[in-house]
Scaffold this active site. Structure first.
Site, PDB file in Angstrom:
ATOM      1  N   LYS A  76       0.845  -1.202   0.000  1.00  0.00           N
ATOM      2  CA  LYS A  76       0.000   0.000   0.000  1.00  0.00           C
ATOM      3  C   LYS A  76       0.879   1.249   0.000  1.00  0.00           C
ATOM      4  O   LYS A  76       1.938   1.273   0.647  1.00  0.00           O
ATOM      5  CB  LYS A  76      -0.902  -0.030   1.243  1.00  0.00           C
ATOM      6  N   SER A 151      -9.755   1.674   2.764  1.00  0.00           N
ATOM      7  CA  SER A 151      -8.876   2.443   1.920  1.00  0.00           C
ATOM      8  C   SER A 151      -7.819   1.628   1.173  1.00  0.00           C
ATOM      9  O   SER A 151      -7.227   2.137   0.221  1.00  0.00           O
ATOM     10  CB  SER A 151      -8.169   3.511   2.745  1.00  0.00           C
ATOM     11  N   SER A 175      -9.899  -0.733   6.930  1.00  0.00           N
ATOM     12  CA  SER A 175      -9.361  -0.567   5.570  1.00  0.00           C
ATOM     13  C   SER A 175      -8.713  -1.791   4.963  1.00  0.00           C
ATOM     14  O   SER A 175      -8.324  -1.752   3.799  1.00  0.00           O
ATOM     15  CB  SER A 175      -8.339   0.557   5.559  1.00  0.00           C
TER      16      SER A 175
HETATM   17  N1  GLN Z   1     -13.037   3.992   6.420  1.00  0.00           N
HETATM   18  C1  GLN Z   1     -12.387   4.306   7.655  1.00  0.00           C
HETATM   19  C2  GLN Z   1     -11.945   5.752   7.630  1.00  0.00           C
HETATM   20  O1  GLN Z   1     -12.126   6.392   6.661  1.00  0.00           O
HETATM   21  C3  GLN Z   1     -11.257   3.383   7.908  1.00  0.00           C
HETATM   22  C4  GLN Z   1     -10.045   3.748   7.161  1.00  0.00           C
HETATM   23  C5  GLN Z   1      -8.869   2.914   7.529  1.00  0.00           C
HETATM   24  O2  GLN Z   1      -8.999   1.869   8.158  1.00  0.00           O
HETATM   25  N2  GLN Z   1      -7.715   3.408   7.175  1.00  0.00           N
HETATM   26  O3  GLN Z   1     -11.404   6.245   8.571  1.00  0.00           O
END
Ligand code: GLN
Length: 476
Positions: A76, A151, A175
């Site tokens: 990532k 994400s 994410s």
């Molecule tokens: N969707 C969640 C957020 O926007 C989780 C994102 C993540 O785990 N990085 O914070």
């Protein structure tokens, strides 16, 4: 050579197949598929082939090899790899090249894995669909009309489209598990402290963990095994020995008590997701598991608590992107203050700005007690709910998400509906417990459905064993 399990690839490599050929096959798959999928922000063809040849040479010379010798891995784009860009999906870091390796990358190199490239993500990992990447659109390889989740959408799409067998993601609130569920692959968030975050761009520091993504449970276990363990450069990393996740992975787990979270099974849960989850649960019961109903009475406060804690921490963590030492610097500024404000205004996207505003607001004098402090209290209550549940059950099983993948644009105009797609995943981050999502079916549109397993802190070996057991039962 693509589209098989890591285990089979390791067997093929031990049997005379070269890593160079394996990496070539995956690079070919990237060339053929990634124009349509958009999973990668950087593909390091030359570097990957060089690493593969080095490993082939070591193997030919009879030198000892690491546990992932010759296996391609994607990373990532918020994890640093020497000489490659770390953009975090943001314009503000679009040209930033990392001068060093994150600890997880160092460990991958020690395991002789081959780093193929960097994957797309929501800007600074803030999002649930990868639509908030400022740099690229990533689609769900199962159906390009749908988002891959986020994400870590680039990493899960890369694995799903057989462009790599393994990828690293990061999870602050879901994410890894949520996009894994949307793409139909396995994704896992380790216990807080299990994996070093040195070299991971911080989002919510009390929540962030790096974790593995793979086509099957075995692959995910092997990747976590390679990167887990204490690191002096991350003061939050635990001193526990990293557990052996492989030896007992396929062993019969013995009698199991499975907890079902009642609050997750009510309104908002899609019928087809519910049905697939029930089938998985029925298979476990048919194989001897006992089902216990557990109550998590603070579920309705989990999303607000998460989005307060995460944004509060993000507002502090993102202060460093000010155009001074690195990150985009505005050319329009006439003085220092303008340099800060213009650089940040030009560099950050709208969702990141929204989070910084929200986080700053909830930490500010007069609001701190009402928002941030209350969110921390809810967090403690949720930790207690897990402790109560785990006094009775070995594992909690739930759907990973209330729905399957949604269409592009469906939630971008309504941040709250986007936030709500994390409803089942954020609690494991708030409590620091390990959790894994695995595919348990598909809906009538053919979109994957995932189920989530959660176990107590630092019980990854048991979590993977139970996931492997479930995977076999669901596959039958
Ligand atoms: N969707 C969640 C957020 O926007 C989780 C994102 C993540 O785990 N990085 O914070």
């Amino acid at each position: 050579m693509t589209g098989t399990t890591v285990k089979d690839m390791l067997t093929a490599l031990a049997g005379g197949e070269t890593s160079e050929a394996l990496v070539q096959a995956h690079l070919k798959q990237i060339r053929e598929r990634d124009e349509a999928v958009g999973a990668f922000l950087t593909v390091d063809e030359d570097g990957a082939l060089q690493q593969a040849r080095d490993i082939d040479r070591k193997r030919a010379a009879g030198e000892p090899l690491g546990s992932l010798a010759g296996i391609p891995v994607a990373v990532k784009d918020n994890i640093n790899v020497t000489g490659l860009k770390t953009t975090c999906g943001s314009k503000i870091l679009a040209d930033f090249v990392s001068p060093y390796d994150a600890t997880v990358i160092q460990r991958l190199r020690e395991a002789d894995a081959v780093i193929v490239g960097k994957t797309n993500m929501d800007e600074f990992a803030m999002g649930s669909s990868t639509e908030y990447s400022a740099l690229k659109k990533t689609v769900n390889p199962v159906n390009p009309d749908y988002v891959p989740g986020g994400s870590s959408g680039g990493s899960t799409a890369a694995v799903r489209a057989d462009m790599v067998p393994l990828a690293l993601g990061s999870s602050t609130g879901g994410s890894i598990r949520q996009p894994a569920s949307f793409c139909g692959v396995v994704g896992m968030k380790p216990t807080y402290g299990r994996v070093s975050r040195y070299g991971l761009t911080a989002y919510g520091s009390s929540l962030d963990q790096i974790g593995p993504i793979a086509r099957d449970v075995d692959g995910a276990a092997r990747l976590l095994q390679a990167v887990a363990g204490h690191d002096d450069r991350d003061t939050t990393s635990a001193y526990d020995e990293a557990p052996d996740l492989i030896t007992d992975l396929e062993k019969d787990p013995g009698p199991i008590k499975v907890g079902v979270i009642d609050e997750f099974m009510g309104d908002g849960l899609d019928d087809e997701v519910r049905a697939a989850f029930q089938t998985a649960l029925d298979r476990l019961t048919a194989a001897g598991a006992e089902v216990v109903h557990c109550s998590f009475p603070h579920t309705e406060y989990a999303i607000p608590a998460y989005y307060l804690v995460a944004t509060a921490e993000a507002s502090a963590n993102l202060a460093r992107f000010d155009g001074v030492r690195y990150s985009h610097r505005s050319t329009e500024a006439r003085n220092l203050k303008e340099m800060y404000t213009h650089s940040r205004s030009e560099g950050f996207g709208p969702e990141v700005k929204r989070r910084i505003l929200l986080g700053t607001y909830c930490l500010s004098s007069g609001y701190y007690e009402g928002f941030y402090l209350n969110a921390q209290k809810v967090r403690t209550k949720i930790i207690n709910d897990f402790q109560t549940a785990f006094a009775e059950v070995d594992v909690l099983l739930s759907p990973t998400c209330p729905t399957t993948a949604f269409k592009f644009g469906e939630k971008t105009d309504d941040p709250v509906s986007m936030y709500l797609s994390d409803i089942y995943t954020v609690m494991a981050n708030l409590a620091g417990v390990p959790a894994l999502s695995l595919p348990v079916g598909a809906d009538s549109k053919g979109l994957p459905i995932g189920a989530q397993l959660i176990t107590p802190r630092f019980t990854e070996a048991r979590l993977f064993q139970l996931a492997c057991h479930t995977e076999k039962l669901v596959g039958e």
